[in-house]
Design a protein around this motif. Structure first.
Motif, short mmCIF file in Angstrom:
data_model
loop_
_atom_site.label_atom_id
_atom_site.label_comp_id
_atom_site.label_asym_id
_atom_site.label_seq_id
_atom_site.Cartn_x
_atom_site.Cartn_y
_atom_site.Cartn_z
N ALA A 1 -0.63 7.71 14.86
CA ALA A 1 -1.06 8.30 13.59
C ALA A 1 -0.19 7.83 12.44
N GLN A 2 0.98 7.31 12.75
CA GLN A 2 1.89 6.81 11.73
C GLN A 2 1.66 5.31 11.56
N THR A 3 1.82 4.83 10.33
CA THR A 3 1.72 3.40 10.05
C THR A 3 3.10 2.87 9.75
N SER B 1 2.29 8.09 6.74
CA SER B 1 2.13 9.31 7.55
C SER B 1 0.89 10.03 7.03
N PRO B 2 -0.26 9.44 7.27
CA PRO B 2 -1.46 9.99 6.64
C PRO B 2 -1.94 11.27 7.30
N PRO C 1 0.85 -1.20 0.00
CA PRO C 1 0.00 0.00 0.00
C PRO C 1 0.88 1.24 0.00
N THR C 2 0.44 2.25 -0.73
CA THR C 2 1.21 3.49 -0.79
C THR C 2 0.40 4.68 -0.30
N GLY C 3 -0.91 4.50 -0.16
CA GLY C 3 -1.72 5.64 0.27
C GLY C 3 -3.05 5.20 0.83
N TRP C 4 -3.80 6.16 1.30
CA TRP C 4 -5.19 5.96 1.73
C TRP C 4 -6.06 6.92 0.93
N VAL D 1 -3.87 10.18 0.28
CA VAL D 1 -2.83 10.67 1.18
C VAL D 1 -1.84 9.55 1.44
N ASP D 2 -0.69 9.94 1.99
CA ASP D 2 0.37 8.97 2.23
C ASP D 2 -0.09 7.88 3.21
N PHE D 3 0.27 6.65 2.92
CA PHE D 3 -0.16 5.53 3.75
C PHE D 3 0.53 5.54 5.11
#
Lengths: 778, 273
Positions: A756-758, B61-62, A672-675, B57-59
């Motif tokens: 908040a960080q993954t 550091s969203p 995964p690169t984003g949400w 958005v970035d996975f």
């Protein structure tokens, strides 16, 4: 036209002269066996002294060699055995039974005498890997087991699918593209305990040969390779008992002669016993948990007379993980092969085989009478005929055919109408000529015609979007079939005293696909036959190889290059419903693949210190219109660099040590690169398929084997019973000796420091795994 | 003897401790490809268009995805007529399109954002109406873990659809006391010739006395059904499953999201005391 007529006449004339004016030739034929056990020796070298004539014994130890009538003798040799020479005095000698005496201690002289290894014989080996179980015993492996598949994974061009796994990729192909045969019976799932062990108990095996390219026309049905494993026949000289006791499993093998040495029998079993300790747990769930696997191999052979021999081989293996009636995963292979070897004449060897194999699994939840379960599998019934005709000193012709009925079943317990079984017939005919067209050079040209017909079960109509249309038809009415020709060509020979070359080109067709929703594979993957919606996989491969050795034969070096193109590979579409569609055919998309690479192998063949270094530089790609808009992506088997270092040291007559170090580029993966927010759902955004990589993989394994004094002395004595049991050997090994945490899977979790960080969390299966085992034989 | 066993047990424990472990790793990734996300629905039964525009958005550091309202959005009717869809302040786009929308008609949506045009088209399906909504008292699961014990009755709700000659794509949502429930995605293809029965929440959702439950049953186009099926697999009931990837993209340029087209049937159930 006069010129053409002259040319043709000249050619025919030359041929006639070559045949007519050559020396008279005689035939020397028979079988080669171990003098102490009666075990057939497959691949023994047989050559006429002072001639260019030579061959290897076939899968039943049989040879048929034609030599000039003035040839003084025929030499028979096999590594680890004393060479035997058959005297010939101008007359044919057939029906020979050549027994080679094994060396009890592998002295330098014995190895030099046994090796021979003329370049033309090494040319034949290019594109193949041959391993005997005793060689696998020298290599330290997971849990101390000696596994031929794990040993083969250390060779160039072969890669394990996962850490500790028994599946393997060959030259960029998928794990399902390897035809694995145990005494001619296909084994559909070669893994125990999720791949940490293979189903092949080394104590029951004679040889294992892997064809990576130049696959003979008598083999077919898989696109990338054939792993041909032969069981031992059993000791025809005396009754022996051997076995091993380890931390995870133990095994026992009994071999005995039958009918005054006209036959022999073997029975070999292996079982894990970790679950026995669960009974002592205070937790009732653990008490009610089953976690084990077992293998049982049995074989009987009987020599009716010098021309007829019968073999019956059986295998039954099973894995069972049953957690307190809440979760169940159970699978197993069963095979049976009945073979009849018949010498039709001194020049024609015939093998007739009737084969049955069954692979089935059950997975589910809840009590067995009320829970949710899936039962699926594949069952084969097969008849095959193989003729070998030693037609001429320059021509060995092989031809034959096979018919296989595959039956596929897949039943889900909650279905009100269980899916009916499907069945298909796979038929093939082949013809192959091995032609020695020049001194020390030969070509093997073959043609295989293969076909698959769906004969029973539902046939589905799909629209252009891959959606089901209407009710399914019946295969018997729809009449679906597909097939084609598979040309096979290889040219091999010697250049000078030490160099060997081989070139091959082939087409292989595969009518069964293994559909898997994960890259690692699992026992619940499904075998799917081709149909009106699923095309056969077709693979074309071009390969070339060169090998050489030093003048003293101490070192050998080989290099092979290959290019492979694969058409109609299958993948699940993104978002596929893998659990309960009417048919999986609606969830699949097809595409193409390409793989190429170069393989190096440097080997020290002799001495107290032996071993090899293998290095493979390769790429493997896929293209699917329905995935990433048809852009090329790396295949799961795309490991750019793959290195194996294997070292074995005979420290003293009692002590030997071994080590192997493996490295490969990290596996491709889709990260995964984003949400993004779609309506009310927070959805992970992924990169294009397989654009990321797992961390690099490397591992060191160590092993030491210590023979008891009794064992060393026993070679000259005749100890039995307890003294013989005590005369075994201890093996201490350590898998992953420096504790490298090789990534098995990656989880994405909130960081403990900042939720908040993954972060990416790697899970490794193994750290340091020490093991101890004791092997005995009497 | 005891001493030897202790040594052995200790060795086994040490061996176990040495096996398997987790560690945080740094992945080698290309820069995150930020893409626009277009999430629009067209209800052909009412001619209504509603949707949002945002960015991925970035996975690792969203930040919270921000809704955008600066793009120009137009609805393309089957006859080519264009209707602008206007944004509400700092939130979603909302508009009503006049006209008759027949089954099989193709409608489109055009978005111009930061100088780039994105267009998607979709076909209007035939409505599958709701036959009835039934409320049943919950009697317990046939297998698996027992429900938490609560005081008083709990209820299940079943929605029934009539049999049709051809299969339809259904997507069912429900609101409880006006709040849309988003934890379960329910979609399926109906079986031709058979009545369709759907338990709300796939029987994993129970309802309490006096709750007001509104059922929204969408009949989807094939493209939209495929998109939601892929999305549900990616999201998974227990986390993402299967082979990872993005759902099919039907926009003319690379974008995330979907132009959802369907017909809506609604019904309501008020649960007894």
């Amino acid at each position: 036209m006069p010129m053409l007529r002259w040319l043709l006449s000249g050619c025919f004339g030359l041929l006639w002269v070559a045949h007519a004016s050559g020396q008279t030739r005689i035939t020397v034929s028979g079988t080669v066996t171990d003098a102490t056990t009666g075990e057939t020796l497959i691949g023994a070298q047989v050559y006429g002294l002072g001639t260019q004539s030579g061959m290897l014994t076939n899968g039943y130890g049989f040879f048929n060699l034609q030599v000039p009538s003035d040839c003084p003798g025929v030499s028979v040799q096999y590594i680890g055995y004393q060479t035997d020479t058959i005297e010939v005095s101008g007359t044919s000698r057939t029906g020979l039974s050549v027994s080679l005496q094994p060396y009890t201690i592998m002295t330098e002289a014995a190895v030099i005498e046994a090796e021979g290894s003329a370049p033309e014989e090494r040319a034949e080996k290019l594109g193949t890997l041959e391993l005997r179980p005793e060689e696998a015993r020298s290599i330290p492996q997971l849990f101390g087991e000696r596994d031929v598949i794990k040993a083969i994974q250390l060779m160039p061009g072969v890669q394990a699918t996962s850490d500790g796994g028994s599946g393997f990729f060959v030259r960029g192909g998928g794990a399902d593209q390897n035809l694995i045969l145990l005494d001619e019976a296909p084994v559909y799932n070669p893994s125990h305990l999720l791949g940490f062990f293979s189903v092949f108990n080394g104590d029951a095996l004679n040889t294992a040969e892997l064809y990576k390219s130049g696959i003979p026309a008598r083999f077919g049905g898989r696109a990338s390779s054939v792993l041909d494993i032969r069981m031992k026949d059993g000791n025809a000289g005396k009754t022996t008992v051997s076995g091993g006791i380890g931390l995870i499993s133990s095994r026992l093998t009994i071999e005995t002669p039958l009918a005054d040495g006209r036959g022999s029998a073997l029975i070999s079993g292996r079982r894990t016993y970790g679950d026995l300790f669960l009974n002592f747990s205070a937790d009732t769930n653990l008490q009610n948990t089953a976690l084990y696997f077992y293998d049982l191999n049995a074989k009987v052979n009987y020599r009716i007379n010098d021309r007829n021999r019968l073999y019956l081989s059986l295998y039954n293996g099973r894995d069972d993980f049953d957690f307190a009636e809440a979760f169940l995963l159970r699978w197993g292979n069963r095979t049976a092969t009945l073979r009849w070897n018949f010498l039709l004449s001194d020049e024609i060897f015939l093998n007739t085989s009737v084969v049955w194999s069954d692979y089935a699994y059950r997975v589910g939840f809840g009590p067995e009478d009320t829970g949710f379960f899936r039962d699926a599998g594949i069952q084969d019934v097969q008849i095959k005929e193989d003729f070998t005709w030693y037609a001429h000193p320059s021509h060995t012709v092989r031809f034959g055919g096979q018919w296989i009925q595959h039956t596929f079943s897949d039943v889900v317990s909650i279905d009100s109408e269980p899916a009916p079984d499907r069945a298909g017939w796979e038929t093939a005919l082949y013809l192959e000529d091995e032609w020695s067209f020049a001194p020390r050079w030969k070509a093997v040209a073959g043609l295989r015609a293969a076909r698959f017909d769906l004969v029973r079960g539902p046939v589905y109509a799909l629209n252009a979007e891959g959606e089901l249309m209407g009710d399914p038809g019946e295969a018997a009415d729809a009449g679906f079939g597909t097939g084609g020709l598979e040309p096979r060509l290889s040219v091999q020979g010697a250049v000078g005293k030490r160099h060997a070359l081989k070139f091959s080109a082939e087409r292989n067709r595969q009518f069964l696909h293994l559909v898997s929703s994960s890259a690692a594979g699992n026992p619940t993957d499904l075998w799917l036959p081709v149909s009106n919606n699923v095309a056969p996989l077709v693979a074309d491969q071009f390969a070339g190889g060169w090998s050489t050795n030093t003048e003293d034969g101490m070192w050998s070096l080989s290099a092979e290059v290959y290019y492979k193109r694969m058409l109609d590979l299958l993948e699940f579409k993104v978002g596929a419903d893998v659990f309960a569609p009417t048919t999986l055919e609606t969830e699949l998309v097809s595409g193409d693949g390409e793989a190429y690479g170069i393989e190096w192998l440097v080997r020290k063949e002799r001495g107290d210190f032996t071993g090899w270094v293998s290095y493979t530089l390769s790429r493997s790609f896929r293209t699917f219109d329905a995935i990433d808009d048809g852009l090329v992506f790396p295949a799961a088997s795309d490991r750019i660099h793959d290195i194996s270092l294997v070292a074995m040291w005979q420290v003293s007559p009692r002590v030997s040590a071994s080590a192997n170090w493996v490295y490969h580029t990290g596996d491709p993966a889709t990260f995964p690169t984003g949400w993004y927010l779609y309506e009310t759902q927070l959805v992970p955004q992924y990169s294009r398929r397989n654009q990321g990589r797992f961390p690099h993989y490397h591992r060191l394994d160590l092993g030491i084997t210590l023979k008891s004094k009794d064992g060393v002395a026993r070679s000259g004595g005749g100890k039995t019973g307890w003294q013989a049991f005590r005369g075994g050997e201890w093996t201490f090994s350590c898998y992953n000796a420096y504790g490298r945490e090789n990534t098995y899977l990656i989880n994405f979790e909130p960081s403990e420091e900042d939720p908040a960080q993954t972060q990416a969390v790697s899970l490794a299966l193994f750290k340091v795994i020490p093991s101890i085992s004791y092997d005995f034989k009497f | 003897m005891i001493s030897s066993f202790k040594h052995f047990a200790g060795a086994v424990l040490v061996a176990f401790a040495l096996t398997g472990c987790e560690q945080v790793i740094e992945l080698e990734l290309d820069e995150n490809q930020t893409l626009p996300v277009f999430s629009f629905r067209f209800n052909a039964s009412a001619g209504q268009v509603i949707g949002t525009i945002s960015e991925s958005v970035d996975f690792y550091s969203p930040t919270a995805p921000m809704l955008e309202t600066s793009a120009a959005v137009e609805f393309i009717a089957p006859d080519g007529a264009i209707t602008a869809i206007s944004p509400l302040p700092d939130s979603l786009y909302l508009g009503t399109v006049e006209g008759t929308f027949n089954t099989g008609d193709t409608v489109g949506l055009r978005v111009v954002r930061v100088g780039q045009e994105y267009t998607a088209f979709n076909a209007i399906p035939e409505l599958l109406p709701i036959d009835s909504v039934q409320v049943r008292e919950f009697e317990g699961f046939p297998f698996g873990p027992p429900p938490d014990s609560l005081e008083g009755p709990q209820y299940e709700i079943y929605v029934y659809f009539p049999a049709t000659e051809e299969s339809r794509n259904l997507f069912v949502e429900f609101l409880v006391n006006g709040e849309l429930q988003t934890d379960v995605l329910q979609g399926l293809k109906t079986t031709p010739g058979e009545i369709t029965e759907i338990p709300l929440g796939w029987s994993q959702r129970l309802f309490n006395p006096e709750e007001v439950v509104q059922v929204w049953a969408w009949t989807l186009s094939d493209d939209t059904y495929d998109y939601w099926l892929a999305l549900s697999s990616i999201l998974g009931a227990f986390g993402p499953s299967g082979v990872p990837g993005n759902p099919p993209n039907h926009w003319s340029n690379e974008a995330l999201g979907h132009f959802f087209v369907g017909r809506l049937a609604t019904s309501q159930a008020i649960l007894p005391e």
